[in-house]
Scaffold this motif. Sequence first.
Motif: not given
Length: 111
Positions: A93-109
Motif C-alpha cells: 500500500e506504499g505505507k510505512s509499517l507504523n502508518q499501516w498498523v495505525a490505520e488498521v487499529l484506527d479502523q478496528a477501534a
Amino acid sequence: MMNVMGIGGFRAVIKYDPEIEMFRGEFTDLNGGADFYAGDIEALKREGAQSLKVFLDMCEEDGVEPRKSYSGKFNVRVSTTLHEEIARAAAAEGKSLNQWVAEVLDQAAHR
C-alpha cells in the motif's frame, strides 16, 4: 462502539456477568479504578454516575488528574510470520509499517 457507555464525559466498558446476573461497568479512561454494577441499563447509568462522582471528588481532594494520559506509543509482539505479512501488506500500500498498523487499529477501534 459496542459495550461502551458514556457517562459524564468519560467512557466505561460494559459487560454482563452471568454469575451474579448483573451488568458491570468499568471506566477505561480514568487514572485509577472505578467500576459499578446494576441489574438494568437505567440503574447502570445511575450507579456509573455515582461511581464517577466519588472518583472525581477523591481526585480533586488529592490534587490528582482524573483522566488517564497516553503517550501514543506502545509495543506489540507478534510472530515473525505475522510481522513479515504485515510488512508486506504495508509495502503493497506504499505505507510505512507504523502508518499501516495505525490505520488498521484506527479502523478496528471505530467499528
